[in-house]
Design a protein around this motif. Structure first.
Motif, PDB file in Angstrom:
ATOM      1  N   ALA A 157       0.820  -1.137  -0.041  1.00 55.40           N
ATOM      2  CA  ALA A 157      -0.075  -0.018   0.085  1.00 55.40           C
ATOM      3  C   ALA A 157       0.949   1.242   0.022  1.00 55.40           C
ATOM      4  CB  ALA A 157      -0.904  -0.038   1.056  1.00 55.40           C
ATOM      5  N   GLY A 158       1.952   1.204   0.806  1.00 54.66           N
ATOM      6  CA  GLY A 158       2.822   2.336   0.738  1.00 54.66           C
ATOM      7  C   GLY A 158       3.473   2.502  -0.531  1.00 54.66           C
ATOM      8  N   VAL A 159       3.841   1.448  -1.105  1.00 57.12           N
ATOM      9  CA  VAL A 159       4.592   1.678  -2.606  1.00 57.12           C
ATOM     10  C   VAL A 159       3.462   2.441  -3.648  1.00 57.12           C
ATOM     11  CG1 VAL A 159       5.303   0.456  -4.689  1.00 57.12           C
ATOM     12  CG2 VAL A 159       6.071  -0.304  -2.321  1.00 57.12           C
ATOM     13  N   TYR A 160       2.274   1.958  -3.656  1.00 60.02           N
ATOM     14  CA  TYR A 160       1.275   2.571  -4.397  1.00 60.02           C
ATOM     15  C   TYR A 160       1.029   3.888  -4.050  1.00 60.02           C
ATOM     16  CZ  TYR A 160       0.488  -2.447  -5.722  1.00 60.02           C
ATOM     17  OH  TYR A 160       0.859  -3.674  -6.280  1.00 60.02           O
ATOM     18  N   ALA A 161       0.815   4.190  -2.508  1.00 64.38           N
ATOM     19  CA  ALA A 161       0.582   5.483  -2.308  1.00 64.38           C
ATOM     20  C   ALA A 161       1.723   6.464  -2.693  1.00 64.38           C
ATOM     21  CB  ALA A 161       0.604   5.310  -0.847  1.00 64.38           C
ATOM     22  N   MET A 294      -3.726   1.015  -3.653  1.00 65.73           N
ATOM     23  CA  MET A 294      -3.505   1.085  -2.424  1.00 65.73           C
ATOM     24  C   MET A 294      -4.439   0.678  -1.534  1.00 65.73           C
ATOM     25  SD  MET A 294      -2.900   4.970  -0.573  1.00 65.73           S
ATOM     26  CE  MET A 294      -4.517   5.105  -0.816  1.00 65.73           C
ATOM     27  N   HIS A 295      -5.591   0.990  -1.764  1.00 65.87           N
ATOM     28  CA  HIS A 295      -6.928   0.943  -0.933  1.00 65.87           C
ATOM     29  C   HIS A 295      -7.268  -0.491  -0.828  1.00 65.87           C
ATOM     30  CE1 HIS A 295      -8.326   4.646   0.303  1.00 65.87           C
ATOM     31  NE2 HIS A 295      -8.065   5.175  -1.038  1.00 65.87           N
ATOM     32  N   GLU A 296      -6.892  -1.528  -2.155  1.00 66.11           N
ATOM     33  CA  GLU A 296      -7.195  -2.667  -2.157  1.00 66.11           C
ATOM     34  C   GLU A 296      -6.084  -3.509  -1.132  1.00 66.11           C
ATOM     35  OE1 GLU A 296      -7.935  -6.711  -5.051  1.00 66.11           O
ATOM     36  OE2 GLU A 296      -6.997  -4.964  -5.738  1.00 66.11           O
ATOM     37  N   GLN A 371     -12.531  -0.310   5.065  1.00 64.59           N
ATOM     38  CA  GLN A 371     -11.656  -0.350   4.270  1.00 64.59           C
ATOM     39  C   GLN A 371     -12.511  -0.698   2.978  1.00 64.59           C
ATOM     40  OE1 GLN A 371      -8.663   0.594   4.235  1.00 64.59           O
ATOM     41  NE2 GLN A 371      -8.751   1.121   6.242  1.00 64.59           N
ATOM     42  N   VAL A 372     -13.370  -1.704   3.134  1.00 69.14           N
ATOM     43  CA  VAL A 372     -14.331  -2.132   1.834  1.00 69.14           C
ATOM     44  C   VAL A 372     -15.091  -0.708   1.346  1.00 69.14           C
ATOM     45  CG1 VAL A 372     -16.516  -3.314   1.152  1.00 69.14           C
ATOM     46  CG2 VAL A 372     -14.591  -4.614   2.666  1.00 69.14           C
ATOM     47  N   ILE A 373     -15.498   0.097   2.126  1.00 76.44           N
ATOM     48  CA  ILE A 373     -16.201   1.299   1.946  1.00 76.44           C
ATOM     49  C   ILE A 373     -15.337   2.180   1.029  1.00 76.44           C
ATOM     50  CG2 ILE A 373     -17.520   3.247   2.722  1.00 76.44           C
ATOM     51  CD1 ILE A 373     -18.677   1.684   4.696  1.00 76.44           C
ATOM     52  N   LEU A 374     -13.908   2.314   1.770  1.00 74.94           N
ATOM     53  CA  LEU A 374     -12.883   3.218   0.950  1.00 74.94           C
ATOM     54  C   LEU A 374     -12.592   2.846  -0.327  1.00 74.94           C
ATOM     55  CD1 LEU A 374     -10.837   4.089   4.279  1.00 74.94           C
ATOM     56  CD2 LEU A 374     -12.579   5.616   2.960  1.00 74.94           C
ATOM     57  N   TYR A 375     -12.311   1.385  -0.463  1.00 74.03           N
ATOM     58  CA  TYR A 375     -11.844   0.867  -1.801  1.00 74.03           C
ATOM     59  C   TYR A 375     -13.300   1.022  -2.974  1.00 74.03           C
ATOM     60  CZ  TYR A 375     -11.095  -2.908  -5.111  1.00 74.03           C
ATOM     61  OH  TYR A 375     -10.675  -3.563  -6.373  1.00 74.03           O
TER      62      TYR A 375
END
Length: 478
Positions: A157-161, A294-296, A371-375
């Motif tokens: 997630a940090g890499v994608y962020a 990132m969210h996934e 996290q599901v909602i954010l994704y």
């Protein structure tokens, strides 16, 4: 033989996180095609080169190197990697050095230390031990493995962020640079218009003085002239603010921000607007947006957190082994030195925790639902941004075409007015009026051009800017 199996037990048990639920990507209905147009983007992470401005390329490289937003994302990635390293190492045994020393007087008799029976007289003596200690917690329920897998997903997630931060910074730099070049041209055109209006007012004033025109015409010309002069300081202020904002975004020093010495490249009208080439299917958008990826990964981390919370229902088993030498010093003679070792195990199981573990599991499940909602929200936002960018690009292209036609028509009228003036069929006032009309049309053309350039940047950003998740995953090394 049993000792060998004990040595391999940590490796066999590491990675067992079976209490975590099986991960399934949340399904969302996706459109088969884009309405009205095909979303397009080039498979190139250096998409800003498409505008053909070397100065823009230079400023973008400066931003990628010095931007605070990218630096913050990189620092968060370092934290995520350190957290993963800690969580991964927590699955393995820990070897430490243990030592103790006591100085005092003991009564005559015997002391048993580490299974050694030692005799010593009634004298002041040293009693010491030094050795190694090996400790390990059996991860039978996958608690530590779940925590390690969650931390590993946090690294991804940090890499994608960080990729998302780069994309956001480059898009912001491009749009601010376009705005700066557009405001440069607006200021230049307004200065020309102000000079034209000054000349026009002077001519009308002379006509009014000799009675060739009325006061209403004079006041109308003066009002147009004053309006232009009022707009000019505001336009210059907007240009300076855009330049300062761009300096901050690319990470310039305070001295550079104050001096405002940003270079200029091509004029806004000479920049290339990238043409749409390969089409992008809606289903491919999920693999092209780093923020969605990132969210996934954060969703996957929350999934493992449930396994970590569930492991608290079960007992924890710890193993410890101690090996070394002990010594009793009498009269400074090392006569009582011996080797010793111990092997022990401890188990702790919850009996009554008043709902602590259950609350932890509920908290982990609620975190996953969040996290599901954010994704899903990131996917909705992505499709909205693509749709808006497609519509904005079409609207901006149509508007720029209209303003270009208007400029061509007004310039032709100015040319005809110039010919009429040379042949005595038009006045100086007619010429200045035609010039002011052309300048206003050019201002509208600059506005349409910046809208079209910004729409192209929005489309690049909305479609991931050349980012591709499967290819990126191969390069990710936590």
């Amino acid at each position: 033989m049993m000792r060998r199996w004990l040595l391999f037990a940590p490796l066999l048990l590491a990675g067992c996180s079976w209490l975590a639920p099986d991960y399934k990507r949340p399904a969302m209905p996706l459109p088969a095609t884009w309405p009205g147009a095909a979303a397009v983007v080039r498979d190139d992470r250096t998409w800003w080169h498409s505008y053909g401005d070397p100065v823009l390329d230079q400023i973008v490289q400066t931003a990628l190197r010095d931007s605070d937003d990218i630096a913050l994302a990189g620092n968060r990635l370092m934290q995520a990697r350190a957290q993963y390293g800690y969580a991964f190492a927590n699955q393995l045994p820990m070897l430490s050095i243990a030592g103790a020393d006591a100085y005092g007087q003991f009564a005559n008799g015997r002391v048993s230390a580490l299974n050694q029976s030692l005799h010593f007289p009634n004298k002041t003596s040293n009693l010491g031990f030094v050795g190694g200690m090996l400790t390990y917690e059996l991860d039978l329920w996958g608690k530590n493995a779940s925590l390690s897998n969650a931390a590993k997903a946090g690294v991804h997630a940090g890499v994608y962020a960080m990729d998302a931060a780069r994309l956001s910074v480059v898009a912001g730099v491009a749009k601010l640079y376009f705005s700066l070049r557009a405001l440069d041209e607006d200021v230049a055109l307004l200065k020309q218009t102000a000079q034209t209006q000054d000349d026009l007012l002077a001519l009308v004033q002379r006509q009014y003085d000799v009675g060739a025109t009325d006061a209403l015409t004079l006041e109308s010309v003066r009002e147009r002239r004053d309006t232009v002069h009022e707009l000019l300081p505001d336009m210059e202020d907007q240009r300076d603010r855009a330049e300062s904002a761009l300096a901050v975004l690319i990470g310039q020093s305070p001295q550079g921000i104050i001096q405002n010495e940003l270079p200029r490249g091509r004029n806004i009208g000479d920049m290339t607007v990238p043409e749409a080439t390969p089409s992008l299917l809606p289903s491919e958008l999920l693999e092209r947006r780093p923020d969605i990826a990132m969210h996934e990964q954060m969703l996957m981390a929350s999934n493992f957190n449930i396994g970590f919370a569930r492991a608290a229902y079960f007992p924890s088993i710890s193993l410890a082994s101690l090996a070394g030498v002990n010594n009793v010093d009498i009269d400074n003679l090392y006569r009582a030195t011996g080797r010793a070792w111990t092997l022990g195990a401890a188990m702790a199981a919850p009996v009554l925790d008043f709902g602590r573990t259950e609350s932890g599991v509920r908290l982990a499940k609620a975190g996953k639902n969040e996290q599901v909602i954010l994704y899903q929200q990131s996917i909705r936002s992505a499709f909205k941004e693509v749709r808006d960018a497609i519509l904005a690009q079409k609207t901006a292209a149509d508007r720029e075409g209209d303003t270009t036609s208007r400029v061509a028509s007004d310039e032709h009228r100015l040319h005809l007015t110039t010919l009429r003036l040379e042949n005595g069929y038009a006045s100086r006032i007619d010429l200045l009026t035609a010039q002011a009309i052309v300048q206003q049309a050019r201002l509208a053309q600059v506005s349409a051009r910046i809208q079209r350039l910004n729409a192209s940047v929005d489309l690049y950003k909305a479609t991931g800017g050349g980012f591709h998740v499967p290819a990126r995953q191969a390069a990710v090394r936590p």
